[in-house]
Design an enzyme around this catalytic site. Structure first.
Site, PDB file in Angstrom:
ATOM      1  N   LYS A   9      49.409 -21.674   0.283  1.00 15.24           N
ATOM      2  CA  LYS A   9      50.569 -21.520  -0.600  1.00 15.24           C
ATOM      3  C   LYS A   9      51.889 -21.570   0.164  1.00 15.24           C
ATOM      4  O   LYS A   9      52.882 -22.115  -0.337  1.00 15.24           O
ATOM      5  CB  LYS A   9      50.449 -20.217  -1.395  1.00 15.24           C
ATOM      6  CG  LYS A   9      49.308 -20.232  -2.410  1.00 15.24           C
ATOM      7  CD  LYS A   9      49.479 -21.354  -3.434  1.00 15.24           C
ATOM      8  CE  LYS A   9      48.445 -21.289  -4.542  1.00 15.24           C
ATOM      9  NZ  LYS A   9      48.646 -22.347  -5.563  1.00 15.24           N
ATOM     10  N   TYR A  69      44.481 -18.284   1.945  1.00 16.23           N
ATOM     11  CA  TYR A  69      45.243 -18.496   0.705  1.00 16.23           C
ATOM     12  C   TYR A  69      46.734 -18.542   1.019  1.00 16.23           C
ATOM     13  O   TYR A  69      47.454 -19.426   0.531  1.00 16.23           O
ATOM     14  CB  TYR A  69      44.930 -17.379  -0.290  1.00 16.23           C
ATOM     15  CG  TYR A  69      45.585 -17.536  -1.636  1.00 16.23           C
ATOM     16  CD1 TYR A  69      45.263 -18.598  -2.476  1.00 16.23           C
ATOM     17  CD2 TYR A  69      46.521 -16.603  -2.090  1.00 16.23           C
ATOM     18  CE1 TYR A  69      45.855 -18.738  -3.723  1.00 16.23           C
ATOM     19  CE2 TYR A  69      47.116 -16.731  -3.339  1.00 16.23           C
ATOM     20  CZ  TYR A  69      46.779 -17.800  -4.144  1.00 16.23           C
ATOM     21  OH  TYR A  69      47.376 -17.925  -5.377  1.00 16.23           O
TER      22      TYR A  69
END
Length: 268
Positions: free
Chosen positions: A149, A145
């Site tokens: 991002k 993740y």
């Protein structure tokens, strides 16, 4: 002249809250989602058009955007669609990792690329890319993740330089924890027995008590609206008290100092 915002991932959470806020402010809203036939709220509001769009389907997305631009003007594109893949790296399959990158990063790139020629010809337009607190700082069980991002943040900064000459703005909204269903439908997890203690410690941050202290999506939607309308070339908008505190800490301690602080919390 009435303005229009195009939003991905508008079926829930921040995407839906943003669609409702812009509609209330008098904007036209093109709210995209994978299953618009299941939407029971936005379809009742005026000036909101529901469109089927899956950001992982590149060719179909490009065709959909091309059709939209034949009959609609678009002023702001909000790249919001995404989900969290949470767990130790060893817990995930190659397919899970690729799906995370495909949605959270390549989806943003593909949607953005489809709109750039249109904005460039108009010499105006704004991209608002939603990242996360974990787009500027790493955290255990969030490596993939984080990767997606962090990449969107870097992509946005680099692209902002490229497009400035055409009067196009690129902005990042980085929320902290939000009171949404992110920990339900927007969160996927993986378990590996070697990381049980670490995972349990991290999971404390996703408890109902903790989530109750998170920022409301409507408050983050207001920051998105501010980013779309403030007329500034500002790149990053940190959203939520926890995100602001962590970002301030990172600036004060430096990235290395914050790393050492967080690392110390998870040494067993």
């Amino acid at each position: 002249m009435q303005k229009t915002i195009f939003i991905t991932g508008a079926s829930s959470g921040l995407g839906k809250a943003t669609a409702k806020l812009f509609q209330e402010k008098g904007w036209n809203v093109i709210a995209t989602m994978r299953r618009p036939e299941e939407e029971k709220e936005l379809n009742r509001l005026s000036n909101i058009t529901l469109v089927e769009l899956d950001v992982t389907k590149t060719l179909k997305s490009q065709e959909t955007i091309s059709e939209i631009l034949k009959s609609n003007s678009v002023d702001v594109v909000m790249n919001n669609a995404g989900y969290g893949l949470i767990g130790a790296l060893e817990a995930f399959t190659t397919e899970q990792i690729q799906a995370q990158i495909q949605t959270n990063l390549l989806g943003v790139i593909d949607i953005t690329r489809a709109f750039i020629p249109y904005f460039r010809e108009r010499k105006s337009g704004t991209f608002i890319n939603v990242t996360s607190t974990f787009g500027f700082m790493g955290y255990p069980t969030c490596s993939i993740y984080n990767a997606s991002k962090f990449a969107v943040d870097g992509f946005s900064e680099g692209l902002a330089y490229e497009l400035a000459q055409f009067g196009i703005n690129v902005k990042v909204v980085a929320p902290g924890g939000m009171q949404t269903d992110f920990t339900g439908r927007s969160l996927q997890g993986g378990m590996h027995q070697a990381y049980g203690q670490l995972t349990a410690k991290v999971s404390e941050g996703y408890s109902e008590e903790q989530i109750a202290n998170y920022t409301k999506p409507e408050d983050v939607a207001q920051i998105v609206y501010d980013a779309a309308t403030d007329g500034k070339s500002k790149l990053r908008y940190i959203a939520g008290s926890d995100a602001i505190a962590l970002y301030k800490e990172r600036l004060e301690l430096t990235a290395e100092g914050q790393f050492e602080k967080i690392r110390a919390q998870f040494i067993f």
